[in-house]
Structures are given as C-alpha cells and as structure tokens.
Scaffold this motif. Structure first.
Motif, PDB file in Angstrom:
ATOM      1  N   ASP A   7      27.114  11.897  -3.874  1.00  0.00           N
ATOM      2  CA  ASP A   7      26.309  10.674  -3.870  1.00  0.00           C
ATOM      3  C   ASP A   7      24.820  11.015  -3.860  1.00  0.00           C
ATOM      4  N   PHE A  11      22.105  10.209  -6.739  1.00  0.00           N
ATOM      5  CA  PHE A  11      20.863   9.486  -6.443  1.00  0.00           C
ATOM      6  C   PHE A  11      19.662  10.222  -7.027  1.00  0.00           C
ATOM      7  N   CYS A  14      19.558   9.732 -10.710  1.00  0.00           N
ATOM      8  CA  CYS A  14      19.040   8.394 -11.029  1.00  0.00           C
ATOM      9  C   CYS A  14      17.524   8.353 -10.930  1.00  0.00           C
ATOM     10  N   ILE A 262      21.290   6.320  -0.520  1.00  0.00           N
ATOM     11  CA  ILE A 262      21.929   7.241  -1.461  1.00  0.00           C
ATOM     12  C   ILE A 262      23.043   6.556  -2.252  1.00  0.00           C
ATOM     13  N   SER A 264      23.160   3.713  -3.346  1.00  0.00           N
ATOM     14  CA  SER A 264      22.658   2.695  -4.286  1.00  0.00           C
ATOM     15  C   SER A 264      22.350   3.279  -5.663  1.00  0.00           C
ATOM     16  N   SER A 265      22.766   4.526  -5.898  1.00  0.00           N
ATOM     17  CA  SER A 265      22.373   5.234  -7.121  1.00  0.00           C
ATOM     18  C   SER A 265      22.779   4.518  -8.402  1.00  0.00           C
ATOM     19  N   ILE A 308      16.375  -0.279  -5.431  1.00  0.00           N
ATOM     20  CA  ILE A 308      17.169   0.023  -4.224  1.00  0.00           C
ATOM     21  C   ILE A 308      17.387  -1.246  -3.413  1.00  0.00           C
TER      22      ILE A 308
END
Length: 327
Positions: A7, A11, A14, A262, A264-265, A308
């Motif tokens: 994760d 992130f 991203c 993290i 929310s990538s 985010i």
C-alpha cells in the motif's frame, strides 16, 4: 492478503504519477522534477507483478479481473460521457473509450487498467500453452538481466528511429498494448517476489540517486522530453527496483501510523486528473496561460492533498466509493 508495505509503495507510485501529470515536460528545473515521475507507472507494474507471484494466472483469473476493471471503466465512461454529451449535445461515449485506449482525453489515465488486462490475458495464454514456462522463467536469477538487455535494445532502437525519422515507436502503439515494457516490469515484480536478497539501504540509495542523475543526463543529451520514452532505459529499470526494495524494507510501524492516507492511493490516482484540470483552469483564468514552475509545484501538492481528502470522504459513502474502486 493485504500488505501495508505494498500500500505504501502504491501510494508513492501515485504521488510520482501526479508529479508527472502536474509538472509536465519543460526545461531546466521543470524537466528534472517532471522526470522524477518517470518511476510511477513502472513502479505500479512491478507492484502488480509482485502481487501475482503466488497466483495461477489462467483465463478464469484473467476474466475475473478484466470484468472488474472493464465495469469500473464503464461506470466512468457513462458518468463523464453523460455529462459531456449533455454539454456538447452529441454522444461522446465511443470517443471517450477510444481516448482511454490511446491514453488521451479526460480519462486518459484509465489506460493502465486495460494494459493490466492485456498482461493478464497474455500470461494466461502462455500458461495455457506451457504451464511451467512462466514459472521457470520467473525463478531464473538472470531474469532481470535479460529484461534489462531487451529494454536497452528497445531504447536504443527507439532513439535511432527518433533521430533519423523524427518519431518514436510509442507514437504508434497505444500505452495499453506496449506489451514488452508493461510485461517486462510485471515479470520484474514477480522475480523480486521470488528472489532471496539482502537489503543494503545505502547501496539502494546510491542506485536511486545515480538513476535520477543518469535519467536527467539522457533526457538532456538526446532531447527526450516524455517520461514514457524513458521506461525502457537502464536508469528507470534499476531506479524502480531500488525504490521498490527501499519502500518494502521500511519498518511497518511507520506505515501503520499513516494507514488511512496510504490506503487512499487508488483514489488519488483516479481523481487527480480532474482536480489538476480544475485548478489549472482557475489559475489560468486568474493569472494567465503561463504557469511558472513554482506554481506548478504548489498546484501539484495542492492536488495531492485535495485528492487524499476527497478519497477519504468518498470511502465513507457506500455508493460513491465504487468510483475509487473501493468494493
């Protein structure tokens, strides 16, 4: 199985992709910062390969993943296409789909999901012909070296074509069908999962720094503006591997504290083009068409923060969370 290190790596990938799209190609400092985003897409592909290492990628699995991704793309095409059709007073759904395949238009970034589907089906096809070929290939300790040689050949051929004819191979191949580079990074991910290695953070840090310096030198020497033209270069290959290993080796406690951010990538990746487009539009209306590098950096950071926050809010809604692939 959920890996918090993965994760965290997603992130970072991203963030690098947002940098890529937010800074855009330019000269001097702008080009240097832009090129730092070159590791984003390769990193995403390595992550996907790593996650597939323990799976049997047959046609059943490929169909399942393709169904999920195509439905998701379809929802966005209906949503954006519906809005644009009302504004433009004509149906644009097919146009949007074609643009996604080409990596263009308002939903350009969704080409990645189609590219992953292509790799799944290619792996399933190979698995169907020879069940042990991919398994033996990914266990080879020389796999990354073989891929590096193939990538280097592609990079040099592409460079020669560009110098003689003024175009690149990538200009004629849609990003989702760039099987060699996309598949190569997939295999690197699988290889890293199967490989036994000792992490030397200092050496990996040196590799990352050297990779970034060489990347900028190559871009300047051969007048290569676009990051995607560098995906098959040695600096991006080994820089991506070094970044992946460094992030995967960090203590889990660090990531646990940032778990919500993290995680929310995917939302950041999906939402950032819309946010960037809106902020850039507001800026140009307010201050003029030319956006200096300082403003681009600020806009990129603001885009990440807003993406985010929006992702964390959308996650709480049982219906809207489908838009950021939270299902």
């Amino acid at each position: 199985m959920q890996y918090i290190e993965i994760d965290a790596t997603k992130f970072l990938a991203c963030i690098l992709i947002v940098i890529l799209h937010g800074i855009e190609p330019g000269g001097g400092l702008q080009q240097i910062i832009y090129l730092m985003g070159s590791y984003g897409i390769p990193l995403f592909l390595v992550i996907n390969g790593w996650l597939l290492a323990d799976r049997n990628v047959n046609f059943k699995y490929a169909n399942k993943k393709a169904s999920k991704y195509i439905k998701f793309i379809g929802v966005w095409i209906l949503l954006i296409g519906g809005l644009l059709s009302l504004v433009q007073r004509k149906l644009v759904f097919i146009d949007i789909l074609v643009d996604i395949i080409k990596g263009q238009g308002i939903l350009f970034h969704l080409w990645f999901l189609l590219g992953v589907c292509v790799i799944y089906y290619l792996m399933a096809f190979i698995e169907n012909i020879n069940k042990t070929f991919l398994l033996n290939l990914c266990k080879s300790q020389f796999l990354i070296l073989y891929i590096s040689i193939i990538f280097t050949a592609i990079f040099v051929i592409n460079l020669v074509i560009k110098m003689i004819y003024g175009f690149e191979i990538r200009d004629y191949i849609a990003p989702c069908f760039r099987i060699v580079t996309n598949g190569g990074y997939f295999l690197i991910g699988i290889s890293l999962h199967n490989m036994k290695y000792k992490i030397n953070k200092r050496n990996l840090g040196i590799i990352c720094l050297t990779s970034m310096i060489l990347l900028c030198i190559l871009s300047k020497m051969f007048n290569i503006l676009w990051a995607s033209s560098m995906y098959s270069s040695i600096p991006v290959i080994y820089g991506t591997i070094a970044i992946f290993l460094l992030i995967m080796d960090k203590p889990l406690k660090i990531y646990a504290r940032l778990k919500n951010i993290i995680s929310s990538s995917v939302g950041v990746w999906i939402l950032h083009p819309f946010i960037l487009r809106i902020i850039n539009k507001i800026y140009r209306i307010s201050f003029g068409d030319i956006i200096p590098i300082s403003s681009k950096i600020f806009i990129t950071i603001l885009t990440i923060v807003i993406a985010i926050i929006l992702t964390l809010c959308i996650k709480k809604n049982r219906y809207l969370k489908y838009l950021i692939m939270e299902y």
